[in-house]
Design a protein around this motif. Structure first.
Motif, PDB file in Angstrom:
ATOM      1  N   GLY A 197     -18.294 -23.921 -20.399  1.00  0.00           N
ATOM      2  CA  GLY A 197     -18.874 -25.251 -20.284  1.00  0.00           C
ATOM      3  C   GLY A 197     -17.997 -26.311 -20.914  1.00  0.00           C
ATOM      4  N   ALA A 198     -17.437 -26.005 -22.101  1.00  0.00           N
ATOM      5  CA  ALA A 198     -16.547 -26.961 -22.756  1.00  0.00           C
ATOM      6  C   ALA A 198     -15.296 -27.191 -21.933  1.00  0.00           C
ATOM      7  CB  ALA A 198     -16.179 -26.448 -24.148  1.00  0.00           C
ATOM      8  N   GLY A 199     -14.741 -26.110 -21.362  1.00  0.00           N
ATOM      9  CA  GLY A 199     -13.544 -26.243 -20.544  1.00  0.00           C
ATOM     10  C   GLY A 199     -13.785 -27.058 -19.296  1.00  0.00           C
ATOM     11  N   CYS A 200     -14.920 -26.844 -18.650  1.00  0.00           N
ATOM     12  CA  CYS A 200     -15.245 -27.614 -17.451  1.00  0.00           C
ATOM     13  C   CYS A 200     -15.484 -29.088 -17.781  1.00  0.00           C
ATOM     14  CB  CYS A 200     -16.474 -27.026 -16.771  1.00  0.00           C
ATOM     15  SG  CYS A 200     -16.178 -25.454 -15.944  1.00  0.00           S
ATOM     16  N   THR A 201     -16.139 -29.335 -18.905  1.00  0.00           N
ATOM     17  CA  THR A 201     -16.361 -30.724 -19.323  1.00  0.00           C
ATOM     18  C   THR A 201     -15.034 -31.419 -19.570  1.00  0.00           C
ATOM     19  OG1 THR A 201     -18.465 -30.084 -20.366  1.00  0.00           O
ATOM     20  CG2 THR A 201     -17.501 -32.191 -21.025  1.00  0.00           C
ATOM     21  N   TYR A 202     -14.130 -30.747 -20.265  1.00  0.00           N
ATOM     22  CA  TYR A 202     -12.797 -31.303 -20.515  1.00  0.00           C
ATOM     23  C   TYR A 202     -12.053 -31.533 -19.207  1.00  0.00           C
ATOM     24  CZ  TYR A 202      -7.914 -31.408 -22.084  1.00  0.00           C
ATOM     25  OH  TYR A 202      -6.594 -31.751 -22.297  1.00  0.00           O
ATOM     26  N   ASN A 203     -12.136 -30.579 -18.304  1.00  0.00           N
ATOM     27  CA  ASN A 203     -11.476 -30.709 -17.007  1.00  0.00           C
ATOM     28  C   ASN A 203     -12.009 -31.915 -16.237  1.00  0.00           C
ATOM     29  OD1 ASN A 203      -9.604 -29.064 -15.080  1.00  0.00           O
ATOM     30  ND2 ASN A 203     -11.359 -29.586 -13.812  1.00  0.00           N
ATOM     31  N   ASP A 204     -13.324 -32.131 -16.287  1.00  0.00           N
ATOM     32  CA  ASP A 204     -13.917 -33.272 -15.578  1.00  0.00           C
ATOM     33  C   ASP A 204     -13.495 -34.600 -16.190  1.00  0.00           C
ATOM     34  OD1 ASP A 204     -15.136 -31.476 -13.935  1.00  0.00           O
ATOM     35  OD2 ASP A 204     -17.197 -32.106 -14.353  1.00  0.00           O
ATOM     36  N   ILE A 205     -13.338 -34.625 -17.502  1.00  0.00           N
ATOM     37  CA  ILE A 205     -12.880 -35.850 -18.164  1.00  0.00           C
ATOM     38  C   ILE A 205     -11.456 -36.185 -17.721  1.00  0.00           C
ATOM     39  CG2 ILE A 205     -12.244 -36.862 -20.393  1.00  0.00           C
ATOM     40  CD1 ILE A 205     -14.579 -35.227 -21.617  1.00  0.00           C
ATOM     41  N   VAL A 206     -10.599 -35.174 -17.715  1.00  0.00           N
ATOM     42  CA  VAL A 206      -9.195 -35.376 -17.339  1.00  0.00           C
ATOM     43  C   VAL A 206      -9.071 -35.724 -15.860  1.00  0.00           C
ATOM     44  CG1 VAL A 206      -6.960 -34.217 -17.115  1.00  0.00           C
ATOM     45  CG2 VAL A 206      -8.348 -33.868 -19.171  1.00  0.00           C
ATOM     46  N   ASP A 207      -9.900 -35.100 -15.019  1.00  0.00           N
ATOM     47  CA  ASP A 207      -9.742 -35.215 -13.562  1.00  0.00           C
ATOM     48  C   ASP A 207     -10.681 -36.222 -12.916  1.00  0.00           C
ATOM     49  OD1 ASP A 207      -7.759 -33.352 -13.556  1.00  0.00           O
ATOM     50  OD2 ASP A 207      -8.973 -31.703 -12.796  1.00  0.00           O
ATOM     51  N   GLU A 208     -11.287 -37.118 -13.680  1.00  0.00           N
ATOM     52  CA  GLU A 208     -12.288 -38.017 -13.108  1.00  0.00           C
ATOM     53  C   GLU A 208     -11.756 -38.776 -11.895  1.00  0.00           C
ATOM     54  OE1 GLU A 208     -15.137 -41.824 -14.359  1.00  0.00           O
ATOM     55  OE2 GLU A 208     -13.831 -40.863 -15.858  1.00  0.00           O
ATOM     56  N   ASN A 209     -10.554 -39.314 -11.996  1.00  0.00           N
ATOM     57  CA  ASN A 209     -10.012 -40.103 -10.878  1.00  0.00           C
ATOM     58  C   ASN A 209      -9.705 -39.239  -9.665  1.00  0.00           C
ATOM     59  OD1 ASN A 209     -10.171 -42.487 -12.353  1.00  0.00           O
ATOM     60  ND2 ASN A 209      -8.113 -42.250 -13.206  1.00  0.00           N
ATOM     61  N   ILE A 210      -9.211 -38.029  -9.900  1.00  0.00           N
ATOM     62  CA  ILE A 210      -8.945 -37.117  -8.786  1.00  0.00           C
ATOM     63  C   ILE A 210     -10.253 -36.681  -8.142  1.00  0.00           C
ATOM     64  CG2 ILE A 210      -8.091 -34.808  -8.195  1.00  0.00           C
ATOM     65  CD1 ILE A 210      -5.895 -35.178 -10.249  1.00  0.00           C
ATOM     66  N   ASP A 211     -11.237 -36.319  -8.957  1.00  0.00           N
ATOM     67  CA  ASP A 211     -12.518 -35.874  -8.419  1.00  0.00           C
ATOM     68  C   ASP A 211     -13.168 -36.945  -7.550  1.00  0.00           C
ATOM     69  OD1 ASP A 211     -12.296 -33.434  -9.653  1.00  0.00           O
ATOM     70  OD2 ASP A 211     -13.588 -33.924 -11.351  1.00  0.00           O
ATOM     71  N   ASN A 212     -12.940 -38.179  -7.878  1.00  0.00           N
ATOM     72  CA  ASN A 212     -13.528 -39.272  -7.110  1.00  0.00           C
ATOM     73  C   ASN A 212     -12.947 -39.376  -5.706  1.00  0.00           C
ATOM     74  OD1 ASN A 212     -15.424 -41.401  -7.009  1.00  0.00           O
ATOM     75  ND2 ASN A 212     -13.798 -42.909  -7.334  1.00  0.00           N
ATOM     76  N   GLN A 213     -11.804 -38.726  -5.471  1.00  0.00           N
ATOM     77  CA  GLN A 213     -11.143 -38.810  -4.163  1.00  0.00           C
ATOM     78  C   GLN A 213     -11.350 -37.560  -3.313  1.00  0.00           C
ATOM     79  OE1 GLN A 213      -7.002 -40.509  -4.452  1.00  0.00           O
ATOM     80  NE2 GLN A 213      -7.371 -40.294  -6.650  1.00  0.00           N
ATOM     81  N   VAL A 214     -12.007 -36.552  -3.867  1.00  0.00           N
ATOM     82  CA  VAL A 214     -12.223 -35.283  -3.160  1.00  0.00           C
ATOM     83  C   VAL A 214     -13.699 -35.162  -2.805  1.00  0.00           C
ATOM     84  CG1 VAL A 214     -12.089 -32.768  -3.330  1.00  0.00           C
ATOM     85  CG2 VAL A 214     -10.283 -34.189  -4.339  1.00  0.00           C
ATOM     86  N   GLU A 215     -13.986 -34.872  -1.542  1.00  0.00           N
ATOM     87  CA  GLU A 215     -15.359 -34.865  -1.059  1.00  0.00           C
ATOM     88  C   GLU A 215     -16.251 -33.925  -1.853  1.00  0.00           C
ATOM     89  OE1 GLU A 215     -17.887 -34.078   3.078  1.00  0.00           O
ATOM     90  OE2 GLU A 215     -15.706 -33.913   3.066  1.00  0.00           O
ATOM     91  N   ARG A 216     -15.763 -32.707  -2.152  1.00  0.00           N
ATOM     92  CA  ARG A 216     -16.583 -31.711  -2.830  1.00  0.00           C
ATOM     93  C   ARG A 216     -16.874 -32.079  -4.278  1.00  0.00           C
ATOM     94  NH1 ARG A 216     -15.652 -27.341  -5.978  1.00  0.00           N
ATOM     95  NH2 ARG A 216     -13.403 -27.643  -5.856  1.00  0.00           N
ATOM     96  N   THR A 217     -16.015 -32.877  -4.908  1.00  0.00           N
ATOM     97  CA  THR A 217     -16.138 -33.118  -6.346  1.00  0.00           C
ATOM     98  C   THR A 217     -16.582 -34.537  -6.709  1.00  0.00           C
ATOM     99  OG1 THR A 217     -13.774 -33.661  -6.495  1.00  0.00           O
ATOM    100  CG2 THR A 217     -14.410 -31.368  -6.880  1.00  0.00           C
ATOM    101  N   ARG A 218     -16.653 -35.434  -5.741  1.00  0.00           N
ATOM    102  CA  ARG A 218     -17.011 -36.812  -6.110  1.00  0.00           C
ATOM    103  C   ARG A 218     -18.466 -36.946  -6.535  1.00  0.00           C
ATOM    104  NH1 ARG A 218     -15.906 -38.024  -0.387  1.00  0.00           N
ATOM    105  NH2 ARG A 218     -13.938 -38.849  -1.194  1.00  0.00           N
ATOM    106  N   SER A 219     -19.262 -35.882  -6.322  1.00  0.00           N
ATOM    107  CA  SER A 219     -20.660 -35.906  -6.756  1.00  0.00           C
ATOM    108  C   SER A 219     -20.828 -35.396  -8.192  1.00  0.00           C
ATOM    109  CB  SER A 219     -21.520 -35.058  -5.807  1.00  0.00           C
ATOM    110  OG  SER A 219     -21.020 -33.735  -5.714  1.00  0.00           O
ATOM    111  N   ARG A 220     -19.729 -35.040  -8.866  1.00  0.00           N
ATOM    112  CA  ARG A 220     -19.813 -34.613 -10.258  1.00  0.00           C
ATOM    113  C   ARG A 220     -20.262 -35.773 -11.145  1.00  0.00           C
ATOM    114  NH1 ARG A 220     -14.338 -30.739 -10.609  1.00  0.00           N
ATOM    115  NH2 ARG A 220     -15.271 -28.961  -9.479  1.00  0.00           N
TER     116      ARG A 220
END
Length: 327
Positions: A92-115
Motif C-alpha cells: 500500500g505504501a509503495g502504491c501510494t508513493y507510485n501514485d504521487i510520483v506518477d500523477e501527471n502520467i496517470d492523468n494521461q492514461v485511460e486505465r489510471t486517470r480514475s485513480r
C-alpha cells in the motif's frame, strides 16, 4: 455497480472489481485512501507476499534430519502473519508513493486517470500522510525480526524509492519491480538464519524473473497509452515476441527455484509444487493474447495460483519428511 471514478463523481478505479468490500463496507470518505493502497485490488499484496512465504517455508524445511519434529520443519505461524501484515502495509505504501510520483502520467492514461490523485479525490499532502502511516505499520512489523533481517528490510527501500522513475529512463522497469517485489525471498531466510545463503539468493533471482514475466503481461494492457506518453516497459520492448520472452523468463524461474530447493536440501516432494507451477506458467504463455487487455489482467492475477502451488509444495515436502518414518 459503482461508476468509474472521475473528477465529477466518486466511484471505483477503472480496473478495480465491482462490488468489492471496500465499496460496500468503508465510508466514501475513506475510498480514496483504500484506492491509493489498492485495498480493492488484493493481487498486488498477494504477489508481494509469496516470495516471503516461499522463503520462510524453504528455510524452515532446509537441511532436514531424520527425526526432526513436524513443527520444526514448518514456517512459524507468527512469521507468516507478520509477513502478511508487512506485505499489505508496504504494498500500500509503495502504491501510494507510485501514485504521487506518477500523477501527471496517470492523468494521461485511460486505465489510471480514475485513480484518487488525477481524479481529484484527495490531495498530494494527504497522500503523503497516508504513505507515512502505512510505512510506520511496515516498520512495526520489521522490528519484530532479528537485527540482520531489520537491516536487510531497510535496504529494500532504496529500490522502492527509485522504481517509479525507471519507466522514464529504461525499457526494463519490470526488472526494478522484480528487485523490489522479490525482496521477501531474502527476508524469510534472513529471519530464520540471521544471514543469507545460496538458496535464498537463487530464490530471489528466480522470483525476479517471475515478476518480470507476470508484469510484462500486465503492462500489455497499457502499451498504446504508454507509447503516447513516453512510458517504457518490457511489454513494448518484447512486442510480438512476448511469448518467447515469457518462456525464457518463466523457464529461468523454475530452474532457479529448483537450484534453490536442491541447495537447501529441500525434500524432493517439494518439486511437485514446482512442476504444477510450471504447468500453470506454460498455460499462461499458450493462451496469452497480448492485444486482449481483459485477458492480460486475468492471466496476471492468476499468478496468485502459482504462489499457492509452490508454497504448498514446500509444505508438502515438510510433511513428507516428518511422516515418512510412520509409513
Amino acid at each position: 455497480m459503482e461508476p468509474i471514478q472521475s473528477k465529477a463523481a466518486q466511484g471505483r478505479v477503472a480496473d478495480a472489481p465491482n462490488g468489492h468490500w471496500v465499496y460496500r463496507v468503508l465510508p466514501r470518505s475513506i475510498w480514496p485512501y483504500a484506492q491509493l493502497a489498492r485495498w480493492d485490488r488484493p493481487i498486488g499484496w498477494q504477489l508481494l507476499l509469496w516470495p516471503c512465504w516461499w522463503s520462510a517455508a524453504l528455510a524452515a524445511s532446509a537441511y532436514p534430519r531424520p527425526g526432526d519434529p513436524l513443527l520444526s520443519l514448518l514456517p512459524a505461524p507468527l512469521y507468516l502473519v507478520l509477513f502478511l501484515a508487512g506485505a499489505i502495509a508496504m504494498r500500500g505504501a509503495g502504491c501510494t508513493y507510485n501514485d504521487i510520483v506518477d500523477e501527471n502520467i496517470d492523468n494521461q492514461v485511460e486505465r489510471t486517470r480514475s485513480r484518487p490523485l488525477p481524479s481529484g479525490q484527495t490531495t498530494r499532502r494527504r497522500a503523503w500522510l497516508f504513505l507515512v502511516l502505512q510505512a510506520l505499520v511496515g516498520l512495526a512489523v520489521l522490528l519484530q525480526f532479528n537485527s540482520f533481517a531489520i537491516l536487510l528490510g531497510i535496504c529494500s527501500l532504496v529500490i522502492v524509492a527509485i522504481y517509479p522513475f525507471m519507466k522514464r529512463i529504461t525499457n526494463w522497469p519490470q526488472l526494478f519491480l522484480g528487485l523490489a517485489f522479490s525482496w521477501g525471498a531474502l527476508m524469510g531466510w534472513a529471519v530464520e538464519f540471521g544471514d543469507l545463503d545460496g538458496p535464498a539468493i537463487m530464490l530471489y533471482i528466480g522470483s525476479i524473473l517471475w515478476v518480470i514475466g507476470y508484469d510484462t503481461i500486465y503492462a500489455h494492457q497499457d502499451k498504446e497509452d504508454d507509447a503516447i506518453v513516453g512510458v517504457r516497459s518490457t511489454a513494448r520492448l518484447f512486442g510480438d515476441n512476448t511469448k518467447a520472452w515469457l518462456a525464457g523468463l518463466y523457464g529461468g524461474t523454475l530452474i532457479c527455484f529448483a537450484i534453490a530447493f536442491a541447495s537447501a536440501q529441500a525434500p524432493v516432494v517439494a518439486l511437485a509444487g514446482l512442476i504444477a507451477a510450471g504447468a500453470h506458467m506454460a498455460r499462461q504463455i499458450a493462451v496469452l493474447d497480448i492485444n486482449d487487455a481483459d485477458q492480460c489482467l486475468r492471466l496476471f492475477r492468476s499468478n496468485n495460483q502459482v504462489g499457492w502451488l509452490i508454497f504448498l509444495g514446500l509444505i508438502g515436502g515438510a510433511l513428507w519428511v516428518a511422516l515418512k518414518p510412520l509409513v
